[in-house]
Scaffold this motif. Sequence first.
Motif, PDB file in Angstrom:
ATOM      1  N   GLY A 305      67.883   3.406 -47.250  1.00 15.87           N
ATOM      2  CA  GLY A 305      66.603   2.703 -47.296  1.00 15.87           C
ATOM      3  C   GLY A 305      66.520   1.467 -46.438  1.00 15.87           C
ATOM      4  N   TRP A 487      67.910  -5.711 -54.184  1.00 19.52           N
ATOM      5  CA  TRP A 487      67.396  -4.580 -53.417  1.00 19.52           C
ATOM      6  C   TRP A 487      68.452  -3.540 -53.051  1.00 19.52           C
ATOM      7  CZ3 TRP A 487      62.523  -4.322 -54.032  1.00 19.52           C
ATOM      8  CH2 TRP A 487      61.765  -5.489 -54.174  1.00 19.52           C
ATOM      9  N   GLY A 489      67.978  -0.474 -53.090  1.00 20.94           N
ATOM     10  CA  GLY A 489      67.267   0.546 -52.325  1.00 20.94           C
ATOM     11  C   GLY A 489      66.650   0.020 -51.051  1.00 20.94           C
ATOM     12  N   ARG A 492      62.974   0.541 -48.410  1.00 21.20           N
ATOM     13  CA  ARG A 492      62.270   1.657 -49.051  1.00 21.20           C
ATOM     14  C   ARG A 492      61.922   1.316 -50.499  1.00 21.20           C
ATOM     15  NH1 ARG A 492      65.905   5.731 -48.475  1.00 21.20           N
ATOM     16  NH2 ARG A 492      65.064   6.239 -46.428  1.00 21.20           N
ATOM     17  N   GLU A 493      62.840   0.657 -51.204  1.00 16.42           N
ATOM     18  CA  GLU A 493      62.581   0.283 -52.593  1.00 16.42           C
ATOM     19  C   GLU A 493      61.471  -0.760 -52.672  1.00 16.42           C
ATOM     20  OE1 GLU A 493      64.999  -1.224 -56.592  1.00 16.42           O
ATOM     21  OE2 GLU A 493      65.913  -1.423 -54.602  1.00 16.42           O
ATOM     22  N   ASN A 496      58.157   1.015 -52.117  1.00 18.43           N
ATOM     23  CA  ASN A 496      57.783   1.784 -53.306  1.00 18.43           C
ATOM     24  C   ASN A 496      57.279   0.875 -54.424  1.00 18.43           C
ATOM     25  OD1 ASN A 496      58.533   4.106 -51.985  1.00 18.43           O
ATOM     26  ND2 ASN A 496      60.542   4.254 -52.949  1.00 18.43           N
ATOM     27  N   ALA A 497      57.914  -0.305 -54.571  1.00 17.36           N
ATOM     28  CA  ALA A 497      57.497  -1.246 -55.611  1.00 17.36           C
ATOM     29  C   ALA A 497      56.076  -1.741 -55.358  1.00 17.36           C
ATOM     30  CB  ALA A 497      58.467  -2.426 -55.676  1.00 17.36           C
TER      31      ALA A 497
END
Length: 612
Positions: A305, A487, A489, A492-493, A496-497
């Motif tokens: 990510g 973080w 991820g 990318r995380e 998405n959040a």
Amino acid sequence: MESDARNPSLAATRSIASSGTAQDGDRCYLLVLEGGSSRMVHLPRHGMVLIGRTTEAELQLHDDSVSRRHARITVVDGEASVSDLSSYNGTRVNGERISGSHELSSGDVVSVGDVLLVLHRTLREPRPRTALSKEAALRRLAEEIARAKESERAFSLLVLRFSDGPIDRPKLEQTVLGRLRLIDAISWVGERELLLILPEQELTMARRVGTELLGALSGIDAQVRIGLSTHLRDGSDPETLSGAARSAAASAKPATIQSAAEAVTRLTMDDREILLADPAMLGLFDLLKRLARSDIHVLIRGETGAGKENAAYAVHYFSSRRDKPFIAVNCAAIAETLIESELFGHERGAFSGATQSKTGLLEAAAGGTVFLDEVGELSASAQSKLLRALETKRITRVGDVREREIDIRIVAATHRDLEALARAKQFREDLFFRLGAATVILPPLRERPREVGMLGHSFLHSACARLRRSQLLLSHSALRALCAYLWPGNVRELRNAMEYVAAVVTGSTVEAHHLPPAIASVLSPSERAEVSKPSQERTSSESVPAPAFRPVAEELRELERRRMQEALKASSGVRKQAAELISMPLRTFTLKLKQYGLGADSDAESAEPSPE
């Protein structure tokens, strides 16, 4: 002379400060009237004093009307202000209840519950203000960060970058200090860079200060450049914040102000746009551009990510192959029995189900670039065939004996240590040397703190636009959670959040408790509002559901925002009248207008949508 033990009143007059004496002539002191007694308490020349019944309080009171952590007095260069800490009975100055920070003058009476504190300041000759040392400036920045965390108010930094040539530091210092408040501070951070610390100044207000300074300095240095950064939006630690302001100043045009958000590098590659602010990322993409000029294979290492595909695409985009195909292959997502067929193709009848011939991905990318993501997951057989393809520039389809020429460039990526796998005989060493002729390591998001707030705003803006809903604001607590989270991820995380909150938040502001639980949990329960369950579980004997509770802090914010809107409407938008209608100091009213996104002058500057 009597000892302190025999003379309690003398002992009570000792200063809270750890250094200095009451005879310095530039101290404030409090006359404390509690119960039937009084005492004097000297305040530090610079620092904070907690007031309350807790044993941790520097000024400990015992009256039952006083909360454990009732209020805090902050002294900066002898100038004092008091803040209420959400106490039960409130804090009053000269009889008026305060909210937020309130500046104090000599003779002001502060009511802490039923206890009275009278501020006195010894008359003194004004001393010329000077720049802080680097060490003192770092301490001051740390204090402002702690204060911002507690008060949920932003502060900003300006960096003035003076043009080449001799500079008169004392003259510049006095010119700048003459335009600043007493609570502001300055410090030299380079040969010709002056850092300004502006407490409780958000982006718009700090920009106004910068504009005034450009005018004041026009006769001394008409080419001065100014960079601007704001706490949490551009970083949450001293180094990141000052670095963001310095970078903005370095890239600003002469006699202009540039914010850290405006100084962000926007790298557009076809339909991809990447935001780069961290120095490591800027240097890394410069390296990728240089590598793109040759046909050398590139290995990109980085956590899941972190943006490895964007880095691979940069190698393709800035190369002579940019007009040819870019094919991305996730080696971990293809079954081991199919990987060779996918990469090299197969002939009809090569295996059960092969009803027709198929061109492999390496062959389909003729003249272009193949991105092999998670290359460490390739089987031993696929590794062997890939090595031969790289050495001979030929491939053989599964079920065929003919070799076919290919003209491709390989950019591989992995989150694993291929060198360690090669030493352990789990990955072909000769293939590792082929793929890793040039190795680029992509830092994780937690090591790019300057980009967290910037990307968070950008992803939220983009997500709201896709959902065709009004834009959301990230609250102070939400930004603190984003900056504190590690973080795992990566980018990318974070994306998405932001897509999650854009879908579920019904109001206009994203609070910490709206974030995914893993992110919100980095703040203590007292720092975030807990998410209320939509319904309470019923016991078998209950026929009426238990009431659903909302955090008191959230309800108070909503009430305050609503009252401010009503006051603005009643006063036809005149802020001074609106603030008077609800008995709120004008300065606090103006700050909260921006915090709640009210008014046309709110801090609406944000980055445009950007992919990972």
